[in-house]
Design a protein around this motif. Structure first.
Motif, mmCIF file in Angstrom:
data_model
loop_
_atom_site.group_PDB
_atom_site.id
_atom_site.type_symbol
_atom_site.label_atom_id
_atom_site.label_comp_id
_atom_site.label_asym_id
_atom_site.label_seq_id
_atom_site.Cartn_x
_atom_site.Cartn_y
_atom_site.Cartn_z
ATOM 1 N N ILE A 231 -15.855 -6.299 -24.678
ATOM 2 C CA ILE A 231 -14.644 -5.850 -25.351
ATOM 3 C C ILE A 231 -14.069 -4.578 -24.729
ATOM 4 O O ILE A 231 -13.020 -4.116 -25.126
ATOM 5 N N ARG A 232 -14.793 -3.992 -23.777
ATOM 6 C CA ARG A 232 -14.184 -2.838 -23.096
ATOM 7 C C ARG A 232 -14.847 -2.571 -21.756
ATOM 8 O O ARG A 232 -15.979 -2.977 -21.509
ATOM 9 N N THR A 233 -14.066 -1.875 -20.913
ATOM 10 C CA THR A 233 -14.631 -1.315 -19.690
ATOM 11 C C THR A 233 -14.740 0.185 -19.932
ATOM 12 O O THR A 233 -14.063 0.726 -20.803
ATOM 13 N N ILE A 234 -15.554 0.825 -19.150
ATOM 14 C CA ILE A 234 -15.877 2.220 -19.476
ATOM 15 C C ILE A 234 -14.882 3.194 -18.865
ATOM 16 O O ILE A 234 -14.528 3.122 -17.700
ATOM 17 N N PHE A 235 -14.414 4.098 -19.691
ATOM 18 C CA PHE A 235 -13.617 5.237 -19.229
ATOM 19 C C PHE A 235 -14.405 6.487 -19.564
ATOM 20 O O PHE A 235 -14.768 6.711 -20.717
#
Lengths: 159, 392
Positions: free
Chosen positions: B282-286
């Motif tokens: 549900i997300r890529t890392i920032f």
């Protein structure tokens, strides 16, 4: 993207290459063009009448140091075009476009409030978002008005 | 006309919704001759605040621009930052963002329908609609943990997943919402109170709507089928089957029909999202310490009230150099003034409510007076009652 490039080409031809300082297409449905300040009204009329950009989304003002960028977000169905002019920081003045885009009146008043840009020919340049009692000359989105400086200026005042 | 004209001050306390703004109306007998807005009571300096905070902190500030369409602002913001980062978010996150956006639209449109019913004195309808609106509020709470600020979109994706075992329950809740909205559409189309107060009231022609740069349902009620979700598709709106709603009559009644029909479309979009939710992260890392490369971007979102624009300029630091927000209500004010001119005083509350104004978003509205030999003031509630009594 091809159509965006065509638009920029024809627009540059109309306005004269010496009046178009920069143009870019960062992605599909987005174009940014920077032009000479005194060509603003010609450019806006051209884009509205010849390219069908009949909608103005808003106007953004940006303090970029020596100059204030005034960025007009014009739009049609599948394009949001940022038309940019620069106004000198000492005396920022640009022409009003309210007679061309009737919806631009409030946006020009907002930029006037927060950055002190004068829009020559605006029919009703009153304060829009700042309180009536707000001190003259304090345009809060200018970088020189840091949060602390704004606080010092307005604190303790009768307002 | 001269001395026959009066000026009436309305506000700053809630002319229509429970938010401060002030309008000055110039009237001749029962007719509104002119109207002047001045806004500013809710201005909180959010753009300046954002220049002084990091991208992660701004995620939470931007959500608080509005208490109703908080998710639209956060979606618009994350799209801008992700564009500058060159970050592609996972498909599943896109679907969850759309799901949230449409649930928000359902709750916003039903909220509006209830407010509109209240403005015309039809409080029974108001209570029923707000009772049924609780279904979508429960859904939002169950998905995000919150009723108002969902804190779902984040830079790189979304913060919470949709649990697979909850999907059948959500689909049932959508059925309930659809059925109740059908019931309300039927009431609005046939009930005399609604027709008397909405049909032909607050007219805005198609030409004026375009000329005055109106946005959102207000524009679509004047016959212009323009919707950012279709014109400039973001997330996965181009993968989902749905229709742009528009009506030609340009009055408050058209505003009702546009919003009711959009509620049906939103229910269908939510169903599609739940049934076609792709697998995956549900997300890529920032990185929370992350800097954003130099550049500028424009992000457009169709918020419940219309076209929402965010502009970002980055100078390569961990804070935006400039962040500009223009919420839909500001774009609709010139068209609103045009709608009010020539109408009855008694219609002011419903016409005002007709554009679904949100002054926290837009901040900012007052009506300035011009000296005449007579003047009186009314607050919003007095004006609403005046309208209801006038039509009795």
């Amino acid at each position: 993207m091809e159509d965006h490039k065509r638009l920029i080409g024809e627009f540059t031809e109309f306005l004269g290459a010496e009046n178009v300082m920069e143009s870019k297409v960062p992605r599909e449905r987005r174009v940014f063009v920077t032009i000479k300040t005194d060509k603003l009204r010609d450019a806006v009329k051209y884009l509205k009448d010849h390219e069908g950009l009949t909608h103005i989304t808003t106007i953004t003002g940006i303090d970029s140091g020596d100059e204030i960028e005034v960025l007009y977000h014009l739009a049609k169905k599948d394009l949001s075009l940022g038309l940019r002019v620069m106004a000198p920081m000492e005396e920022p003045v640009v022409d009003s476009i309210v007679d061309i885009f009737n919806g631009a009146g409030l946006y020009e008043r907002e930029v006037h409030d927060i950055l002190g840009v004068a829009f020559e020919g605006h029919p009703d340049m009153k304060r829009l978002i700042l309180p009536d009692e707000w001190p003259e000359g304090v345009h809060p989105l200018l970088k020189k008005w840091t949060l602390n400086k704004i606080r010092e200026t307005i604190d303790g005042k009768e307002w | 006309m001269g001395k026959r004209e009066f000026t009436i001050h309305v506000g700053p306390q809630h002319p229509a919704l429970k938010e401060p703004e002030n309008f000055v109306f110039k009237v001749d007998g029962e007719y509104v001759v002119d109207v002047e807005p001045r806004i500013g009571y809710n201005h909180r300096g959010i753009e300046k605040a954002m220049e002084n905070r990091t991208y992660i902190q701004n995620l939470y500030i931007v959500e608080r621009v509005c208490g109703i369409c908080s998710n639209s602002h956060q979606t618009c913001y994350t799209q801008n930052v992700e564009e500058l980062l060159g970050m592609e978010i996972p498909e599943r996150a896109k679907y969850i963002r759309v799901l949230l956006a449409e649930l928000e639209r359902i709750h916003s449109h039903l909220l509006w329908l209830g407010v509109a019913a209240h403005e015309i004195g039809f409080d029974t309808l108001f209570y029923y609609i707000w009772r049924d609106r609780e279904v979508v509020m429960d859904m939002l709470e169950e998905i995000s943990g919150n009723r108002v600020n969902y804190a779902m979109p984040t830079i790189g994706g979304v913060r919470r997943d949709i649990a697979a075992d909850k999907i059948p329950k959500y689909l049932k809740m959508l059925d309930v919402l659809e059925e109740r909205t059908k019931f309300y559409k039927n009431i609005c189309a046939t009930e005399k109170t609604v027709l008397a107060r909405a049909d032909g009231v607050g007219f805005l022609s198609k030409e004026d709507a375009i000329r005055l740069n109106a946005v959102g349902p207000n524009l679509r009620a004047s016959g212009v089928a323009s919707d950012i979700r279709a014109d400039s598709p973001y997330l996965v709106y181009d993968e989902i089957p749905w229709n742009v709603i528009s009506y030609d009559s340009g009055d408050v009644f058209a505003n009702v029909l546009v919003r009711v029909d959009e509620t049906f479309e939103s229910v269908n979009i939510c169903r599609y999202c739940l049934e076609h939710l792709p697998d995956g992260p549900i997300r890529t890392i920032f990185s929370p310490l992350g800097k954003v490369p130099e550049g500028e971007a424009v992000s457009l979102v169709e918020a419940p009230r219309g076209e929402l624009i965010h502009y970002i300029q980055s100078r390569g630091t961990d804070k935006p150099y400039r962040y500009k927000i223009r919420a839909p209500t500001l774009g609709n004010i010139p068209a609103l003034c045009e709608k009010l001119r020539g109408g009855y005083i008694a219609d002011i509350p419903i016409v005002l409510a007709g554009i679904d104004p949100c002054f926290s978003c837009t901040d900012r509205m007052v009506f300035v007076d011009e000296d005449r030999d007579k003047r009186w003031e009314m607050n919003g509630e007095q004006l609403r009652r005046y309208g209801v009594e006038w039509y009795k």
